[in-house]
Design a protein around this motif. Structure first.
Motif, PDB file in Angstrom:
ATOM      1  N   HIS A   5     107.906  59.365  80.544  1.00  0.00           N
ATOM      2  CA  HIS A   5     107.723  60.614  79.806  1.00  0.00           C
ATOM      3  C   HIS A   5     108.235  60.490  78.372  1.00  0.00           C
ATOM      4  O   HIS A   5     107.575  60.872  77.414  1.00  0.00           O
TER       5      HIS A   5
ATOM      6  N   SER B 143     105.948  60.599  74.956  1.00  0.00           N
ATOM      7  CA  SER B 143     106.149  61.594  73.900  1.00  0.00           C
ATOM      8  C   SER B 143     106.482  60.938  72.570  1.00  0.00           C
ATOM      9  O   SER B 143     105.980  61.336  71.520  1.00  0.00           O
TER      10      SER B 143
ATOM     11  N   GLU C 132     101.629  68.750  75.568  1.00  0.00           N
ATOM     12  CA  GLU C 132     101.781  68.093  76.866  1.00  0.00           C
ATOM     13  C   GLU C 132     101.910  69.078  78.026  1.00  0.00           C
ATOM     14  O   GLU C 132     101.962  68.683  79.181  1.00  0.00           O
TER      15      GLU C 132
ATOM     16  N   ARG D 269     101.699  62.833  81.553  1.00  0.00           N
ATOM     17  CA  ARG D 269     102.989  62.246  81.191  1.00  0.00           C
ATOM     18  C   ARG D 269     103.478  62.883  79.902  1.00  0.00           C
ATOM     19  O   ARG D 269     102.694  63.467  79.155  1.00  0.00           O
TER      20      ARG D 269
ATOM     21  N   TYR E 109     105.305  67.683  79.667  1.00  0.00           N
ATOM     22  CA  TYR E 109     104.832  67.698  81.043  1.00  0.00           C
ATOM     23  C   TYR E 109     106.016  67.743  81.995  1.00  0.00           C
ATOM     24  O   TYR E 109     106.024  68.497  82.981  1.00  0.00           O
ATOM     25  N   LEU E 110     107.040  66.931  81.708  1.00  0.00           N
ATOM     26  CA  LEU E 110     108.236  66.874  82.568  1.00  0.00           C
ATOM     27  C   LEU E 110     108.861  68.266  82.691  1.00  0.00           C
ATOM     28  O   LEU E 110     109.177  68.724  83.786  1.00  0.00           O
TER      29      LEU E 110
END
Ligand SMILES: Nc1ncnc2c1ncn2[C@@H]1O[C@H](COP(=O)(O)OP(=O)(O)OP(=O)(O)O)[C@@H](O)[C@H]1O
Ligand SMILES: [Mg+2]
Lengths: 275, 255
Positions: free
Chosen positions: B61, B65, B200, B206, B210-211
């Protein structure tokens, strides 16, 4: 009094130079402002000539035209009997505000003119060093302009112009921003530098004393529109030193120049203008 | 401004606000001021971050980024500086485009995200689209105003020495504008970090954004906070790097 003495060579010949700007009047309409008209001046090779005149009479305008920073709207300017070229490879200008590049060290500032002329790196450095020495600032070569005093900055600005060895030096009130003591020191310094190779200098100042001390001739300008009204020879012996300020001759010249300025002021008043 | 030797006292003093904030974060859930399910004590969230690092789950991740930020900022810098120089140098172009730019600048990149998705789907193009939109204007407008503000007497003086237009552009205008260009890049950097999260959140597999989003949907709240902490660290680090580069290039400026 515009007579050439001896067989002196004319370096700059200005004839009927005209310059007008478009300015907005109070109604917001464009209106021409004639700044220079019938401006005639001969500058001899190797002479120190000073332009003196009321504020706004067009001194800087003429200097800028000669420097290639502005264009005349009429008349002729010949340098060495050839029409003025736009890129001023043979002229150097010193501004009141120093105009040093703040991101360059002192020595790098001196190299600008040489860089433009495509001179090799080693020669550039060598010539720059020599000229920095001439103005007594060799120790400061790696400093930045903001680390120097006003007087030192102006000496760098002069050395920067000398470094690329232009035929004519143009100086627009170069010492006006300095305090009185520094200014007097700089005048003597400039005389010392000039004595070494007698470059042609066109100098602008508001100070009568400065004009007398430095110049071979002082050209008086009238305004509206600006033109040369009278040229006075300064018959003081050279090389000149500080002491000359206290001489009888100096104060006599000063008196006569004051009278001329007074006349100009009265003249302006009768036109309803102000200085 | 700054002394050479490292000043611990000063650092401590400057950290007071941060320390108080972290203390508050630590005790608020413990004292039941906030719902512990939604906000855990800082130490727990921090441990979640350590855990994500140790089991290696953070890195895909983070790197994703970082890659997007680096590329987005590079793109914004190239386009922004290029256009900014052009617009700043040619005043006519500036006059024609200034109003448009001022309006564009006010249009949120996030509002445009759906439009990008409409045209380009959930692709990288959409993601870079909003990142570029978010980060382009600061660097562009700073550059053009920097060019505009160059001291005219410097240009005149170099011109009087015989300097060509090209010489003046590269040896006077560009260096004189550098400080403002860097200020613009720094601002753009922060916008890039903000925009990457949004980019994201939707349609990514990813990335830190997103995380954060996915952890919430999976009820892994400590991981969500771990992602947020990581984003803060990324932002601060990026700014730190950009300031260091800026200092290196503009050391001539009056302190
Ligand atoms: N770019 C310009 N546009 C319009 N008017 C101008 C411009 N440059 C100069 N002028 C005008 O021309 C006149 C002469 O200006 P100039 O700067 O040559 O005067 P000066 O003799 O150098 O004055 P000072 O002693 O105050 O420096 C002034 O009235 C000024 O307003
Ligand atoms: Mg002037």
């Amino acid at each position: 009094m515009n007579i050439l003495e001896k067989n002196d060579k004319v370096k700059v010949r200005a004839r009927s130079v005209k310059r007008e700007f478009q300015i907005k009047n109070r109604q917001g309409k464009n209106q021409p402002l004639v700044v220079l008209e019938d401006f005639d001046l001969d500058i001899q090779e190797g002479e120190f000539l000073t332009l003196l005149g009321p504020s706004g009479c067009g001194k800087s305008t003429f200097l800028n035209i000669l420097a290639g920073l502005d264009k005349a709207d009429g008349g002729d300017i010949l340098v060495d009997e050839k029409p003025l070229e736009e890129r001023s490879y043979d002229r150097g200008i010193v501004f009141q505000s120093y105009a040093l590049l703040p991101w360059r060290t002192i020595i790098k500032n001196l190299e600008v003119g040489l860089e433009i002329r495509g001179i090799s790196k080693e020669t550039r450095r060598e010539v720059a060093r020599k000229n920095l020495e001439r103005v007594g600032l060799a120790a400061y070569e790696n400093q930045y302009p903001h680390q120097l005093s006003g007087g030192m900055k102006q000496r760098v600005a002069i050395a920067r112009v000398l470094a690329y060895d232009p035929a004519i030096l143009l100086m627009d009130e170069p010492f006006a921003a300095l305090d009185a003591q520094t200014r007097e020191d700089m005048q003597i310094e400039l005389l010392r530098i000039w004595e070494a190779d007698k470059k042609t200098i066109l100098f602008v100042t508001h100070s009568i004393d400065e004009a007398i001390l430095l110049s071979d001739r002082v050209a008086f300008m009238s305004s509206q529109p600006g033109h040369i009204r009278e040229i006075i020879e300064i018959d003081l012996p050279r090389p000149r030193t500080e002491e000359i300020r206290n001489s009888v001759e100096f104060s006599q010249i000063r008196k006569s120049l004051w009278a001329l300025l007074q006349e100009e002021a009265l003249l302006n008043q009768s036109y309803g203008a102000f200085i | 401004m700054k002394s050479k030797s490292f000043d611990y006292k000063k650092l401590l003093f400057r950290s007071i606000g941060l320390i108080l904030f972290l203390v508050l974060w630590e005790i608020a859930p413990r004292l039941g001021w906030v719902k512990r399910l939604y906000l855990q004590p800082f130490s727990e969230d921090f441990m979640a971050l350590v855990h994500l690092i140790l089991n290696g789950k953070l890195f895909p991740h983070l790197f994703m980024s970082l890659e997007r930020i680096a590329l987005g900022l590079l793109l914004a810098t190239i386009i922004g500086v290029g256009l900014g120089l052009l617009v700043g140098y040619f005043q006519r172009i500036n006059q024609a485009l200034d109003l448009l730019f001022q309006i564009f600048r006010q249009v949120s990149a996030f509002a445009l995200f759906p439009v990008f998705i409409l045209f380009f789907g959930f692709s990288e193009v959409s993601k870079f689209g909003i990142m570029l939109w978010a980060s382009l204007w600061p660097v562009l407008l700073n550059t053009s105003s920097g060019v505009h503000d160059v001291d005219a007497v410097l240009i005149r003086s170099v011109k009087s020495m015989g300097g060509s237009k090209l010489y003046i552009f590269f040896r006077v205008i560009l260096p004189a504008t550098l400080p403002q260009i860097f200020t613009g890049i720094r601002l753009s950097g922060s916008y890039c970090v903000m925009a990457v999260v949004v980019a994201e959140m939707i349609g990514a597999k990813r990335g830190l954004g997103y995380l954060v989003f996915n952890s919430r949907e999976s009820f892994l709240y400590p991981d969500m906070y771990a992602g947020i902490i990581t984003l803060a660290i990324v932002g601060v680090t990026l700014n730190f790097i950009l300031v260091a580069i800026e200092k290196r290039f503009t050391s001539w400026r009056v302190a």
